[in-house]
Write a protein that holds these residues in place. Structure first.
Motif, short mmCIF file in Angstrom:
data_model
loop_
_atom_site.label_atom_id
_atom_site.label_comp_id
_atom_site.label_asym_id
_atom_site.label_seq_id
_atom_site.Cartn_x
_atom_site.Cartn_y
_atom_site.Cartn_z
N SER A 101 -14.48 11.84 -0.67
CA SER A 101 -13.41 10.85 -0.60
C SER A 101 -12.36 11.06 -1.69
O SER A 101 -12.63 11.66 -2.72
CB SER A 101 -13.98 9.43 -0.70
OG SER A 101 -14.38 9.13 -2.01
N VAL A 102 -11.17 10.54 -1.39
CA VAL A 102 -10.06 10.53 -2.33
C VAL A 102 -9.57 9.09 -2.45
O VAL A 102 -9.44 8.39 -1.44
CB VAL A 102 -8.90 11.42 -1.84
CG1 VAL A 102 -7.68 11.29 -2.77
CG2 VAL A 102 -9.33 12.87 -1.73
N LYS A 103 -9.37 8.63 -3.67
CA LYS A 103 -8.74 7.33 -3.89
C LYS A 103 -7.32 7.56 -4.38
O LYS A 103 -7.07 8.41 -5.23
CB LYS A 103 -9.54 6.49 -4.90
CG LYS A 103 -10.87 5.98 -4.36
CD LYS A 103 -11.54 5.03 -5.32
CE LYS A 103 -12.91 4.59 -4.80
NZ LYS A 103 -12.82 3.69 -3.65
N MET A 104 -6.38 6.81 -3.80
CA MET A 104 -4.96 6.98 -4.10
C MET A 104 -4.42 5.65 -4.63
O MET A 104 -4.32 4.68 -3.90
CB MET A 104 -4.21 7.42 -2.84
CG MET A 104 -2.73 7.70 -3.05
SD MET A 104 -1.86 8.11 -1.49
CE MET A 104 -2.62 9.67 -1.07
N LEU A 105 -4.08 5.63 -5.92
CA LEU A 105 -3.61 4.41 -6.58
C LEU A 105 -2.13 4.52 -6.93
O LEU A 105 -1.73 5.45 -7.63
CB LEU A 105 -4.40 4.14 -7.86
CG LEU A 105 -3.84 3.06 -8.79
CD1 LEU A 105 -4.02 1.67 -8.17
CD2 LEU A 105 -4.48 3.12 -10.17
N SER A 106 -1.32 3.57 -6.47
CA SER A 106 0.08 3.49 -6.87
C SER A 106 0.20 2.62 -8.11
O SER A 106 -0.37 1.52 -8.15
CB SER A 106 0.94 2.90 -5.75
OG SER A 106 1.03 3.79 -4.66
N ILE A 107 0.96 3.08 -9.10
CA ILE A 107 1.24 2.28 -10.28
C ILE A 107 2.68 1.81 -10.18
O ILE A 107 3.60 2.64 -10.15
CB ILE A 107 1.04 3.09 -11.57
CG1 ILE A 107 -0.38 3.65 -11.64
CG2 ILE A 107 1.32 2.21 -12.79
CD1 ILE A 107 -0.62 4.55 -12.85
N PRO A 108 2.92 0.50 -10.12
CA PRO A 108 4.31 0.01 -10.03
C PRO A 108 5.15 0.51 -11.20
O PRO A 108 4.70 0.50 -12.35
CB PRO A 108 4.13 -1.52 -10.09
CG PRO A 108 2.74 -1.76 -9.59
CD PRO A 108 1.94 -0.60 -10.07
#
Length: 312
Positions: A101-108
């Motif tokens: 799996s890959v987790k993709m986190l956006s940082i505002p």
């Protein structure tokens, strides 16, 4: 007589087969050489200078042969003439092949945090303007309390070329809107480069603000990853390599890319998008910031640490 004719016919077919296989072999060799030359040129252009060789939060380099989890910071930078630009897109990927799996986190981009190496507390995307990629890496590491092993810097103006090179992307749009002359109805959309850039940039018409834009950015990036990994993209390798070479900088070496492709291929089959959702806008010193509650930051930190096997 019949035996002689049969022998001659057999020799003739063998000759044809040898010629055919020779032509195929030469064609394949020429194709592979062209691929290698194009790839080599693209990788030379993509290699970025960085003072960082190892994350301060790591004691040893990542062993791809052992399928150790790793992280990547994606920086989408709008560079203008006479201006270093800001990283308006900041996405952290954590990759764990053990659970595929890959987790993709956006940082505002307006997140209020300490800018490491600058001695200030400011919007997180200002780290790039103050100190380039290295300061962005240090700041994101401090904010998330995880090692950031690699970075990929993308010129957002040239991102349209990358989308076009992979043949466009498919996204699931959940908001009916128009932006920069394009209409984006709700539903499945097939976007070219210009459309994808506009789709990922719109913010003010979205009631979710920057959170909605982050969602669309992650969709487009995931679409590029999926299309780039498809078999059909093999026939368009020159355009893909050229677009990457012109618009991407990274500290991932060619041998590391090969190891990732070999040992982590299945991980990209499952991409989970995560985001901060509880931030509140505050004006501090006359400037608007997004302040994310400590409990949410800690929850996201723990999720990423677990995915990187750092909580074991």
């Amino acid at each position: 007589m019949r035996s002689d004719k049969h022998t001659k016919k057999k020799k003739k077919w063998i000759k044809y087969l040898i010629i055919t296989f020779s032509i195929l072999f030469i064609g394949l060799a020429a194709y592979l050489f062209t691929v290698y030359s194009s790839l080599n040129a693209a990788l030379s252009s993509m290699q970025a200078d960085s003072d960082r060789t190892l994350s301060p939060k790591r004691t040893d380099e990542i062993a791809f042969s052992k399928q150790e989890p790793f992280s990547v910071l994606l920086l989408g930078v709008d560079e203008r003439e006479g201006d270093k630009g800001r990283s308006d897109t900041m996405i952290v990927l954590t990759v764990n092949p053990k659970v595929n799996s890959v987790k993709m986190l956006s940082i505002p981009r307006d997140t209020y945090t300490e800018i490491i190496g600058h001695g200030t507390t400011d919007k997180i995307n200002h780290a790039y303007a103050f100190g380039g990629v290295d300061m962005s890496l240090d700041t994101v590491e401090n904010f998330l309390d995880i090692p950031i092993d690699y970075f990929v810097q993308i010129n957002m103006e040239g991102f349209r070329d990358i989308v076009d090179a992979v043949g466009g992307v498919t996204v699931e749009n959940d908001l009916d809107f128009s932006y920069e002359g394009f209409n984006f109805p709700v539903g499945t959309l097939n976007l070219n480069g210009e459309e994808a850039l506009a789709y990922s940039r719109m913010r003010k018409e979205d009631p979710r603000g920057d959170f909605g834009r982050q969602l669309r950015q992650r969709q487009v990036i995931e679409g590029v990853i999926n299309e780039g990994a498809s078999v059909s993209s093999l026939w368009n390798f020159q355009n893909i390599f050229e677009a990457l070479g012109n618009n991407v900088k990274t500290n991932i070496t060619f041998s590391e890319m090969v190891d990732v492709q070999k040992n982590y291929r299945e991980a990209t089959n499952s991409v989970e998008q995560i985001s901060f959702t509880k931030g509140q806008g505050q004006t501090i010193g006359g400037v608007w910031y997004l302040v994310i509650p400590d409990e949410e930051v800690i929850a996201v930190q723990d999720e990423l640490k677990t995915h990187l096997d750092l909580n074991e």
